[in-house]
Design a protein around this motif. Structure first.
Motif, PDB file in Angstrom:
ATOM      1  N   PHE A  81       0.813  -1.090   0.031  1.00 58.05           N
ATOM      2  CA  PHE A  81       0.094   0.031   0.104  1.00 58.05           C
ATOM      3  C   PHE A  81       0.847   1.348  -0.121  1.00 58.05           C
ATOM      4  O   PHE A  81       1.865   1.420   0.637  1.00 58.05           O
ATOM      5  N   THR A  82       0.597   2.155  -0.919  1.00 57.33           N
ATOM      6  CA  THR A  82       1.331   3.332  -0.915  1.00 57.33           C
ATOM      7  C   THR A  82       0.646   4.526  -0.801  1.00 57.33           C
ATOM      8  O   THR A  82      -0.342   4.676  -0.424  1.00 57.33           O
ATOM      9  N   ALA A  83       1.582   5.951  -0.634  1.00 56.55           N
ATOM     10  CA  ALA A  83       1.133   7.217  -0.480  1.00 56.55           C
ATOM     11  C   ALA A  83      -0.126   7.439  -1.077  1.00 56.55           C
ATOM     12  O   ALA A  83      -0.189   6.929  -2.277  1.00 56.55           O
ATOM     13  N   GLY A  84      -1.239   8.122  -0.428  1.00 53.49           N
ATOM     14  CA  GLY A  84      -2.404   8.150  -0.943  1.00 53.49           C
ATOM     15  C   GLY A  84      -3.344   7.470  -0.609  1.00 53.49           C
ATOM     16  O   GLY A  84      -4.640   7.714  -0.772  1.00 53.49           O
ATOM     17  N   MET A  85      -3.194   6.219  -0.042  1.00 47.47           N
ATOM     18  CA  MET A  85      -3.929   5.028   0.250  1.00 47.47           C
ATOM     19  C   MET A  85      -4.584   5.320   1.429  1.00 47.47           C
ATOM     20  O   MET A  85      -3.936   5.950   2.617  1.00 47.47           O
ATOM     21  N   TYR A  86      -5.795   4.798   1.781  1.00 47.79           N
ATOM     22  CA  TYR A  86      -6.602   5.146   2.993  1.00 47.79           C
ATOM     23  C   TYR A  86      -7.096   3.733   3.479  1.00 47.79           C
ATOM     24  O   TYR A  86      -7.659   3.089   2.640  1.00 47.79           O
ATOM     25  N   ALA A  87      -7.296   3.613   4.949  1.00 45.78           N
ATOM     26  CA  ALA A  87      -7.647   2.543   5.510  1.00 45.78           C
ATOM     27  C   ALA A  87      -8.751   3.063   6.597  1.00 45.78           C
ATOM     28  O   ALA A  87      -8.439   3.878   7.365  1.00 45.78           O
ATOM     29  N   CYS A  88      -9.948   2.234   6.788  1.00 47.89           N
ATOM     30  CA  CYS A  88     -10.594   2.559   8.033  1.00 47.89           C
ATOM     31  C   CYS A  88     -11.131   1.169   8.522  1.00 47.89           C
ATOM     32  O   CYS A  88     -11.683   0.547   7.904  1.00 47.89           O
ATOM     33  N   ARG A  89     -10.518   0.971   9.632  1.00 50.70           N
ATOM     34  CA  ARG A  89     -10.824  -0.112  10.615  1.00 50.70           C
ATOM     35  C   ARG A  89     -11.890  -0.377  11.495  1.00 50.70           C
ATOM     36  O   ARG A  89     -11.311   0.492  12.539  1.00 50.70           O
ATOM     37  N   PRO A  90     -12.799  -0.905  11.795  1.00 50.40           N
ATOM     38  CA  PRO A  90     -13.614  -1.273  12.957  1.00 50.40           C
ATOM     39  C   PRO A  90     -12.962  -1.935  13.713  1.00 50.40           C
ATOM     40  O   PRO A  90     -11.892  -2.808  13.769  1.00 50.40           O
ATOM     41  N   PRO A  91     -13.389  -1.761  15.132  1.00 41.98           N
ATOM     42  CA  PRO A  91     -12.735  -2.578  16.182  1.00 41.98           C
ATOM     43  C   PRO A  91     -12.688  -4.118  15.902  1.00 41.98           C
ATOM     44  O   PRO A  91     -13.735  -4.619  15.433  1.00 41.98           O
ATOM     45  N   GLY A  92     -11.668  -4.693  16.159  1.00 38.75           N
ATOM     46  CA  GLY A  92     -11.489  -6.139  16.134  1.00 38.75           C
ATOM     47  C   GLY A  92     -10.953  -6.630  14.482  1.00 38.75           C
ATOM     48  O   GLY A  92     -10.507  -7.703  14.421  1.00 38.75           O
ATOM     49  N   MET A  93     -10.994  -5.491  13.612  1.00 36.10           N
ATOM     50  CA  MET A  93     -10.624  -6.042  12.298  1.00 36.10           C
ATOM     51  C   MET A  93      -9.109  -6.396  12.445  1.00 36.10           C
ATOM     52  O   MET A  93      -8.396  -5.836  12.691  1.00 36.10           O
ATOM     53  N   PRO A  94      -8.631  -7.732  11.924  1.00 40.49           N
ATOM     54  CA  PRO A  94      -7.272  -8.154  11.718  1.00 40.49           C
ATOM     55  C   PRO A  94      -6.690  -7.176  10.734  1.00 40.49           C
ATOM     56  O   PRO A  94      -7.008  -7.007   9.658  1.00 40.49           O
ATOM     57  N   HIS A  95      -5.237  -6.952  10.955  1.00 42.98           N
ATOM     58  CA  HIS A  95      -4.477  -6.184  10.037  1.00 42.98           C
ATOM     59  C   HIS A  95      -2.958  -6.497  10.283  1.00 42.98           C
ATOM     60  O   HIS A  95      -2.672  -6.663  11.559  1.00 42.98           O
ATOM     61  N   GLY A  96      -2.085  -6.491   9.345  1.00 42.67           N
ATOM     62  CA  GLY A  96      -0.717  -6.637   9.448  1.00 42.67           C
ATOM     63  C   GLY A  96      -0.551  -8.362   9.343  1.00 42.67           C
ATOM     64  O   GLY A  96      -1.440  -9.081   9.165  1.00 42.67           O
ATOM     65  N   PRO A  97       0.788  -8.754   9.944  1.00 47.02           N
ATOM     66  CA  PRO A  97       1.862  -7.755  10.053  1.00 47.02           C
ATOM     67  C   PRO A  97       2.413  -7.142   8.927  1.00 47.02           C
ATOM     68  O   PRO A  97       1.938  -7.333   7.825  1.00 47.02           O
ATOM     69  N   TRP A  98       3.386  -6.187   9.132  1.00 38.99           N
ATOM     70  CA  TRP A  98       3.650  -5.227   7.928  1.00 38.99           C
ATOM     71  C   TRP A  98       5.176  -5.054   7.964  1.00 38.99           C
ATOM     72  O   TRP A  98       5.929  -5.584   9.130  1.00 38.99           O
ATOM     73  N   THR A  99       5.787  -4.762   6.764  1.00 39.21           N
ATOM     74  CA  THR A  99       7.029  -4.287   6.553  1.00 39.21           C
ATOM     75  C   THR A  99       7.199  -3.114   5.885  1.00 39.21           C
ATOM     76  O   THR A  99       5.975  -2.778   5.179  1.00 39.21           O
ATOM     77  N   THR A 100       8.303  -2.201   5.786  1.00 36.96           N
ATOM     78  CA  THR A 100       8.422  -1.411   4.998  1.00 36.96           C
ATOM     79  C   THR A 100       9.906  -1.257   4.670  1.00 36.96           C
ATOM     80  O   THR A 100      10.791  -1.139   5.428  1.00 36.96           O
ATOM     81  N   GLU A 101      10.092  -1.285   3.263  1.00 33.64           N
ATOM     82  CA  GLU A 101      11.582  -1.235   2.879  1.00 33.64           C
ATOM     83  C   GLU A 101      12.095   0.168   2.958  1.00 33.64           C
ATOM     84  O   GLU A 101      13.241   0.229   3.345  1.00 33.64           O
ATOM     85  N   ASP A 102      11.407   1.242   2.594  1.00 35.75           N
ATOM     86  CA  ASP A 102      12.013   2.553   2.411  1.00 35.75           C
ATOM     87  C   ASP A 102      11.550   3.491   3.378  1.00 35.75           C
ATOM     88  O   ASP A 102      11.942   4.838   3.724  1.00 35.75           O
ATOM     89  N   GLY A 103      10.745   2.977   4.520  1.00 39.52           N
ATOM     90  CA  GLY A 103       9.933   3.913   5.490  1.00 39.52           C
ATOM     91  C   GLY A 103       8.698   4.170   5.072  1.00 39.52           C
ATOM     92  O   GLY A 103       8.317   4.307   3.731  1.00 39.52           O
ATOM     93  N   VAL A 104       7.827   4.575   6.054  1.00 31.61           N
ATOM     94  CA  VAL A 104       6.473   5.313   5.566  1.00 31.61           C
ATOM     95  C   VAL A 104       5.880   6.193   6.662  1.00 31.61           C
ATOM     96  O   VAL A 104       6.383   6.141   7.802  1.00 31.61           O
ATOM     97  N   THR A 105       5.369   7.156   6.402  1.00 34.94           N
ATOM     98  CA  THR A 105       4.876   8.095   7.202  1.00 34.94           C
ATOM     99  C   THR A 105       3.096   8.172   7.215  1.00 34.94           C
ATOM    100  O   THR A 105       2.727   8.187   6.026  1.00 34.94           O
ATOM    101  N   MET A 106       2.383   7.931   8.311  1.00 33.81           N
ATOM    102  CA  MET A 106       0.852   7.834   8.119  1.00 33.81           C
ATOM    103  C   MET A 106       0.288   8.965   9.070  1.00 33.81           C
ATOM    104  O   MET A 106       0.792   9.212  10.230  1.00 33.81           O
ATOM    105  N   LEU A 107      -1.036   9.434   8.712  1.00 34.17           N
ATOM    106  CA  LEU A 107      -1.811  10.029   9.568  1.00 34.17           C
ATOM    107  C   LEU A 107      -2.763   8.965  10.347  1.00 34.17           C
ATOM    108  O   LEU A 107      -3.355   8.402   9.266  1.00 34.17           O
ATOM    109  N   VAL A 108      -2.701   8.824  11.444  1.00 30.83           N
ATOM    110  CA  VAL A 108      -3.638   7.961  12.108  1.00 30.83           C
ATOM    111  C   VAL A 108      -4.375   8.464  13.032  1.00 30.83           C
ATOM    112  O   VAL A 108      -4.103   9.401  13.923  1.00 30.83           O
TER     113      VAL A 108
END
Length: 112
Positions: A81-108
């Motif tokens: 998933f790349t810059a400009g993409m968005y996720a909305c997760r309700p309570p209990g929704m499974p996600h990850g695990p994750w890796t980032t090769e070059d780093g990432v900044t997110m608004l959470v």
């Protein structure tokens, strides 16, 4: 209490490692209502960050994530998933695990 009223300004919060976060993860809290459990933060992961040790994440609150820059690779879905993409997760929704090769900044944004 609620989040503070803030007009445009340069956030003065420091980048800190969140409690329980793995190596390479830092956040800068932009606004928070700790009584209600609502917060808005910038979260950044250093290049090479890998959350595999933590396994799949689930939490008891809503979470919205907007990728500001960089990319995340979801190991469960085998998708990047790349810059400009968005996720909305309700309570209990499974996600990850994750890796980032070059780093990432997110608004959470999280709330009950």
């Amino acid at each position: 209490m609620s989040k503070p009223e803030l007009e445009f300004h340069l956030p003065d919060g420091l980048w800190i490692a969140p409690v329980g976060a793995g190596p390479g993860v830092e956040e800068r809290v932009l606004a928070e209502d700790s009584e209600r459990g609502c917060r808005t933060a910038l979260v950044r992961w250093a290049p090479g960050t890998d959350t595999s040790d933590g396994g799949v994440a689930r939490h008891d609150f809503w979470e919205e994530v907007y990728l500001v820059e960089g990319a995340l690779h979801d190991l469960t879905l085998d998708r990047t998933f790349t810059a400009g993409m968005y996720a909305c997760r309700p309570p209990g929704m499974p996600h990850g695990p994750w890796t980032t090769e070059d780093g990432v900044t997110m608004l959470v944004i999280t709330y009950p």
